[in-house]
Design a protein around this motif. Structure first.
Motif, PDB file in Angstrom:
ATOM      1  N   GLY A   1     130.805 -14.925  10.916  1.00 13.79           N
ATOM      2  CA  GLY A   1     130.699 -15.908  11.422  1.00 13.79           C
ATOM      3  C   GLY A   1     131.448 -17.012  10.766  1.00 13.79           C
ATOM      4  N   THR A   2     131.160 -18.509  10.257  1.00 15.73           N
ATOM      5  CA  THR A   2     132.683 -19.302  10.986  1.00 15.73           C
ATOM      6  C   THR A   2     133.488 -18.964   9.747  1.00 15.73           C
ATOM      7  OG1 THR A   2     130.926 -20.240   9.780  1.00 15.73           O
ATOM      8  CG2 THR A   2     131.969 -20.655  11.914  1.00 15.73           C
ATOM      9  N   PRO A   3     133.179 -18.908   7.935  1.00 15.29           N
ATOM     10  CA  PRO A   3     134.276 -18.909   7.110  1.00 15.29           C
ATOM     11  C   PRO A   3     135.003 -17.468   7.439  1.00 15.29           C
ATOM     12  CG  PRO A   3     131.966 -18.219   6.161  1.00 15.29           C
ATOM     13  CD  PRO A   3     131.750 -18.297   8.107  1.00 15.29           C
ATOM     14  N   PHE A   4     134.945 -16.663   8.751  1.00 15.18           N
ATOM     15  CA  PHE A   4     135.800 -15.764   8.772  1.00 15.18           C
ATOM     16  C   PHE A   4     136.963 -16.055   9.802  1.00 15.18           C
ATOM     17  CE2 PHE A   4     132.585 -12.997   7.824  1.00 15.18           C
ATOM     18  CZ  PHE A   4     133.242 -11.886   6.731  1.00 15.18           C
ATOM     19  N   GLY A   5     136.904 -17.199   9.917  1.00 18.86           N
ATOM     20  CA  GLY A   5     138.220 -17.984  10.733  1.00 18.86           C
ATOM     21  C   GLY A   5     139.065 -18.386   9.413  1.00 18.86           C
ATOM     22  N   MET A   6     139.254 -18.866   8.209  1.00 21.70           N
ATOM     23  CA  MET A   6     139.001 -19.272   7.211  1.00 21.70           C
ATOM     24  C   MET A   6     139.825 -17.606   6.619  1.00 21.70           C
ATOM     25  SD  MET A   6     136.832 -21.230   3.895  1.00 21.70           S
ATOM     26  CE  MET A   6     136.062 -19.381   3.488  1.00 21.70           C
ATOM     27  N   LEU A   7     138.768 -17.534   6.774  1.00 18.89           N
ATOM     28  CA  LEU A   7     139.622 -16.071   5.713  1.00 18.89           C
ATOM     29  C   LEU A   7     140.483 -15.257   6.397  1.00 18.89           C
ATOM     30  CD1 LEU A   7     135.513 -14.207   4.624  1.00 18.89           C
ATOM     31  CD2 LEU A   7     137.637 -15.697   2.902  1.00 18.89           C
ATOM     32  N   ILE A   8     140.427 -15.281   7.827  1.00 20.60           N
ATOM     33  CA  ILE A   8     141.231 -14.935   7.982  1.00 20.60           C
ATOM     34  C   ILE A   8     143.087 -15.181   8.254  1.00 20.60           C
ATOM     35  CG2 ILE A   8     142.145 -13.662  10.477  1.00 20.60           C
ATOM     36  CD1 ILE A   8     139.483 -13.014  11.587  1.00 20.60           C
ATOM     37  N   GLU A   9     142.889 -16.425   8.704  1.00 23.30           N
ATOM     38  CA  GLU A   9     144.202 -17.263   8.443  1.00 23.30           C
ATOM     39  C   GLU A   9     144.496 -17.266   6.735  1.00 23.30           C
ATOM     40  OE1 GLU A   9     145.478 -18.710  10.684  1.00 23.30           O
ATOM     41  OE2 GLU A   9     144.422 -18.060  11.983  1.00 23.30           O
ATOM     42  N   PHE A  10     143.692 -17.151   6.115  1.00 26.52           N
ATOM     43  CA  PHE A  10     144.116 -17.307   4.476  1.00 26.52           C
ATOM     44  C   PHE A  10     145.038 -15.517   4.145  1.00 26.52           C
ATOM     45  CE2 PHE A  10     144.180 -16.946   0.119  1.00 26.52           C
ATOM     46  CZ  PHE A  10     144.487 -17.616  -0.707  1.00 26.52           C
ATOM     47  N   LEU A  11     144.089 -14.588   5.070  1.00 24.83           N
ATOM     48  CA  LEU A  11     145.297 -13.454   5.411  1.00 24.83           C
ATOM     49  C   LEU A  11     146.224 -13.395   5.753  1.00 24.83           C
ATOM     50  CD1 LEU A  11     144.172 -10.057   4.509  1.00 24.83           C
ATOM     51  CD2 LEU A  11     143.656 -10.210   6.753  1.00 24.83           C
ATOM     52  N   ILE A  12     146.516 -14.139   6.814  1.00 22.72           N
ATOM     53  CA  ILE A  12     147.726 -14.099   7.651  1.00 22.72           C
ATOM     54  C   ILE A  12     148.498 -15.027   6.195  1.00 22.72           C
ATOM     55  CG2 ILE A  12     148.537 -15.003   9.673  1.00 22.72           C
ATOM     56  CD1 ILE A  12     146.573 -14.983  10.896  1.00 22.72           C
ATOM     57  N   ASP A  13     148.437 -16.028   5.746  1.00 23.18           N
ATOM     58  CA  ASP A  13     149.100 -16.770   5.182  1.00 23.18           C
ATOM     59  C   ASP A  13     149.620 -15.926   3.750  1.00 23.18           C
ATOM     60  OD1 ASP A  13     148.957 -18.559   7.183  1.00 23.18           O
ATOM     61  OD2 ASP A  13     148.064 -19.652   5.363  1.00 23.18           O
TER      62      ASP A  13
ATOM     63  N   PHE B   1     136.251 -12.063  20.030  1.00 22.79           N
ATOM     64  CA  PHE B   1     136.951 -10.833  19.945  1.00 22.79           C
ATOM     65  C   PHE B   1     138.546 -10.029  20.567  1.00 22.79           C
ATOM     66  CE2 PHE B   1     132.649 -10.370  20.520  1.00 22.79           C
ATOM     67  CZ  PHE B   1     132.112  -9.100  19.419  1.00 22.79           C
ATOM     68  N   ASP B   2     139.187 -11.303  20.623  1.00 23.69           N
ATOM     69  CA  ASP B   2     141.063 -11.369  20.580  1.00 23.69           C
ATOM     70  C   ASP B   2     141.105  -9.550  19.453  1.00 23.69           C
ATOM     71  OD1 ASP B   2     143.901 -11.893  20.217  1.00 23.69           O
ATOM     72  OD2 ASP B   2     143.052 -12.947  18.133  1.00 23.69           O
ATOM     73  N   PRO B   3     141.835  -8.518  19.988  1.00 22.42           N
ATOM     74  CA  PRO B   3     141.895  -7.776  19.364  1.00 22.42           C
ATOM     75  C   PRO B   3     143.222  -8.093  18.033  1.00 22.42           C
ATOM     76  CG  PRO B   3     142.932  -7.344  21.551  1.00 22.42           C
ATOM     77  CD  PRO B   3     142.344  -9.055  21.504  1.00 22.42           C
ATOM     78  N   GLU B   4     143.713  -8.909  18.058  1.00 24.24           N
ATOM     79  CA  GLU B   4     145.200  -8.685  16.399  1.00 24.24           C
ATOM     80  C   GLU B   4     143.544  -9.191  15.721  1.00 24.24           C
ATOM     81  OE1 GLU B   4     147.572 -12.440  17.461  1.00 24.24           O
ATOM     82  OE2 GLU B   4     147.534 -12.379  14.801  1.00 24.24           O
ATOM     83  N   THR B   5     142.959 -10.397  16.216  1.00 23.54           N
ATOM     84  CA  THR B   5     142.160 -10.682  15.287  1.00 23.54           C
ATOM     85  C   THR B   5     141.284  -9.771  14.922  1.00 23.54           C
ATOM     86  OG1 THR B   5     142.295 -13.102  16.124  1.00 23.54           O
ATOM     87  CG2 THR B   5     140.508 -12.975  14.526  1.00 23.54           C
ATOM     88  N   ILE B   6     140.361  -9.233  15.490  1.00 23.37           N
ATOM     89  CA  ILE B   6     139.845  -8.296  15.300  1.00 23.37           C
ATOM     90  C   ILE B   6     140.612  -7.177  13.678  1.00 23.37           C
ATOM     91  CG2 ILE B   6     138.431  -5.908  15.842  1.00 23.37           C
ATOM     92  CD1 ILE B   6     137.204  -8.754  16.272  1.00 23.37           C
ATOM     93  N   ALA B   7     141.238  -7.012  14.340  1.00 17.72           N
ATOM     94  CA  ALA B   7     142.534  -6.181  13.631  1.00 17.72           C
ATOM     95  C   ALA B   7     142.412  -6.990  12.222  1.00 17.72           C
ATOM     96  CB  ALA B   7     143.634  -5.442  13.842  1.00 17.72           C
ATOM     97  N   LEU B   8     142.565  -7.698  11.833  1.00 19.45           N
ATOM     98  CA  LEU B   8     142.202  -8.261  10.530  1.00 19.45           C
ATOM     99  C   LEU B   8     141.465  -8.152  10.214  1.00 19.45           C
ATOM    100  CD1 LEU B   8     145.099 -11.506  11.782  1.00 19.45           C
ATOM    101  CD2 LEU B   8     145.570 -10.109  10.131  1.00 19.45           C
ATOM    102  N   TRP B   9     140.115  -8.747  10.957  1.00 19.35           N
ATOM    103  CA  TRP B   9     139.004  -8.817  10.226  1.00 19.35           C
ATOM    104  C   TRP B   9     138.676  -7.786   9.996  1.00 19.35           C
ATOM    105  CZ3 TRP B   9     135.139  -5.976  12.685  1.00 19.35           C
ATOM    106  CH2 TRP B   9     133.285  -6.129  12.413  1.00 19.35           C
TER     107      TRP B   9
END
Ligand code: ARG
Length: 608
Positions: free
Chosen positions: A194-206, A251-259
């Motif tokens: 769901g949409t909150p994962f965009g924010m969670l993944i970005e925050f993880l990267i940061d 399903f971008d691989p780099e994003t999926i790995a972070l997810w």
């Protein structure tokens, strides 16, 4: 496996049914463990014979009575139908059943039939119960594939007490349905998309892109809160988060790995909770929202082909007949939002297709809180309209009420925060250990710890399970941990106390299993009847997905046992045979208590 189901030959001897009816005899009358259920079917036959009606037209329901073990008032209802005096019908029925080996029947008043079970019959049935590895509980007449959707916490969030409820109720239902011979598939429908994962993944990267160091499993919500704060205050972050959602959906691989890192961190946390609670769920049962993503296109396509999907405010929705909003306007189930995103309803529709078509399940059970009742009734209705749920296949929302604090408001900590489940579990073990120490100060430390854990966890689970799941219940440590009342410690202690009789007398439980007890005292007669109801109660509990029914039974059984134990000396009984007989009763009672609690996911100490 041995079950207490008699052969047709046995029925003929006791029931005197014509041999020509063999087929129906074997299917309609079975020698069931519960005498009340058995006598009901025998009465049905006798009423049919006395009135000339078909057995299917008769309702021989029997009810409790203070004059006898039970009472049947079927003659009253039938009298108008067949134009005969009810008492005459009852007299015929009783004459037909004269000499029955199971019970004696007696006409009372204007046409009641009083039923008293023969002690010899009860004793024989009890002994069979004792040697049966299912304690006389018949397998379900139709073994089904059942999917149970339960627990379902959310990734990157704390599990709350609502999740505790679904987890504990689901775990009990898994055990009960498996015990009845169903094929049970556990599914943990975690919120991992769901949409909150965009924010969670970005925050993880940061924050260094390593979830194991960034997410604190002692306070999973902290990470979520921080990401949210940044999302609300930082425009650039917000934009990146939105772009990240799109990447995730592709399903971008780099994003999926972070997810995946976030999912793994959370499931580690969920597993810690499951293991400390003694819940059956493992990683193999994970079937989160993400797993249904590949099926969502299919959902839309099928609904489109069927002409069920309509456009409403840009979204793709199904208008479900019978559902309206407060203004009385038709209420739609939103399947796909205007921006192309799918929501919660879409993955639940997909779950129905998956469970029916891939898993071949006929019963889809959803153990989810009552606030989601509307959601599920709409989802199920759409699934029916689409032809994905055709009887006998069915979906059931086994909903439950809230856990309340002492103030009868949502259960929170004193400072108003969500209660952390791990802290709750730890506290229960602490309190359970204090209780164990109070009751048995002489237990060696390691045993004290084990018993304390059983008492503590048992208390939490039992408090939850013993309330009708539909109702809210108040989380109250003192009440759930008391040795008096309908609690886990009371039942655990009742069980341990029976074991201690064997220890004191130097007897082994296994040696009395083959003893057919002699029932003399009225307390023995009632205890026997109660024990033999175990089968009916387990089935009833499963049929209604209501563990509290089993709890109520176990509580009554423990009380019945106490009355027996007060009235009937066991080790000091007058003859060695009577000692054996009463030990046999004790042993079956202990087995029923232990088995019943095991079906609820609660352990019993051997001593305490
Ligand atoms: N994750 C949801 C929650 O925490 C519960 C999901 C229940 N199961 C389902 N199939 N929708 O409320």
């Amino acid at each position: 496996m041995q079950y207490l189901v008699g052969s047709a030959a046995e029925e003929n001897e006791s029931g005197g049914k014509p041999v020509g009816a063999l087929e129906t005899v074997t299917t309609t009358i079975r020698w069931m463990a519960d005498p009340l259920a058995t006598v009901e079917s025998i009465l049905g036959e006798a009423f049919a014979a006395a009135t000339g009606l078909m057995i299917s037209e008769i309702d021989p329901t029997i009810r409790p009575s203070d004059r006898a073990d039970a009472q049947a008032n079927g003659a009253m209802a039938l009298s108008k139908r067949v134009g005969r005096n009810p008492r005459d019908i009852a007299v015929d029925v009783v004459a037909d059943l004269d000499g029955n080996s199971m019970a004696t029947f007696e006409v009372a008043g204007p046409g009641f039939i009083n039923i008293t079970f023969r002690n010899a019959f009860l004793a024989e049935a009890l002994q069979q119960m004792a040697v049966d590895d299912h304690l006389g509980v018949r397998p379900a007449s139709l073994a089904e594939t059942v999917v149970i959707d339960y627990s379902a916490p959310n990734v990157a969030k704390e599990m709350h007490v609502g999740h505790l409820r679904t987890t504990v109720i689901g775990d009990a239902l898994v055990r009960i349905l498996e015990f009845l011979g169903h094929k049970v598939i556990r599914e943990n429908h975690i919120g991992d998309w769901g949409t909150p994962f965009g924010m969670l993944i970005e925050f993880l990267i940061d924050n260094g892109a390593d979830a194991s160091t960034v997410v604190d499993n002692d306070d999973p919500n902290a990470f979520y809160r921080a990401a949210r704060a940044k999302f609300d205050s930082d425009h650039d972050f917000k934009t990146r988060s939105r772009e990240r959602v799109v990447k995730l959906q592709r399903f971008d691989p780099e994003t999926i790995a972070l997810w995946q890192q976030l999912v793994d961190t959370s499931t580690t946390y969920f597993n810690t909770i499951y293991r400390s609670l003694g819940i059956l769920l493992t990683d193999d049962d994970l079937m989160g929202e993400s797993r249904y993503q590949p099926l969502l296109g299919e959902v839309v396509q099928r609904l489109t082909t069927l002409g069920l999907l309509e456009k409403s405010d840009g979204a793709d929705v199904v208008f479900v007949p019978g559902f309206t909003n407060r203004e009385g306007e038709p209420l739609p189930l939103i399947v796909q939002k205007g921006d192309g995103g799918f929501n919660y309803a879409a993955s639940d529709l997909a779950s129905v297709i998956d469970r029916r078509e891939r898993l071949n399940a006929t019963l889809l059970l959803y153990i989810v809180g009552a606030p989601q009742a509307l959601h599920f009734s709409m989802v199920f209705k759409v699934a029916e309209m689409a032809g994905w749920l055709v009887p006998p296949a069915r979906a059931v929302h086994a909903m439950f009420g809230s856990v309340l604090g002492p103030d009868r408001k949502a259960f929170k900590t004193r400072s108003g925060e969500n209660v952390k489940l791990q802290a709750l579990i730890d506290e229960s073990i602490q309190r359970g250990t204090d209780k164990a120490r109070e009751k048995s100060p002489d237990l060696p430390p390691d045993e004290l710890e084990r018993v304390g854990r059983m008492i503590g966890l048992g208390s939490i689970k039992y408090a939850d399970l013993s309330t009708d799941r539909i109702k809210d219940y108040v989380f109250d440590w003192d009440r759930m941990l008391t040795f008096e009342g309908n609690t886990a410690p009371y039942l655990q202690y009742a069980h341990a106390r029976i074991n201690s009789i064997f220890r004191r007398g130097g007897f082994d439980r296994t040696t009395v299993a083959s003893v057919v007890p002699t029932l003399v005292a009225p307390e023995e007669h009632s205890l026997a009847l109660r024990l033999l109801a175990f089968d009916t109660v387990v089935h009833d509990t499963a049929d209604r997905y209501s563990p509290h029914r089993l709890c109520t039974y176990l509580f009554e059984l423990a009380q019945e046992f106490s009355s027996f134990y007060e009235a009937c000396p066991v080790l000091k009984a007058s003859t060695p045979e009577l000692v054996q007989s009463r030990l046999a009763l004790c042993s079956i009672a202990a087995s029923a208590l232990a088995q019943g609690l095991a079906l609820l996911g609660i352990d019993v100490p051997e001593r305490m």
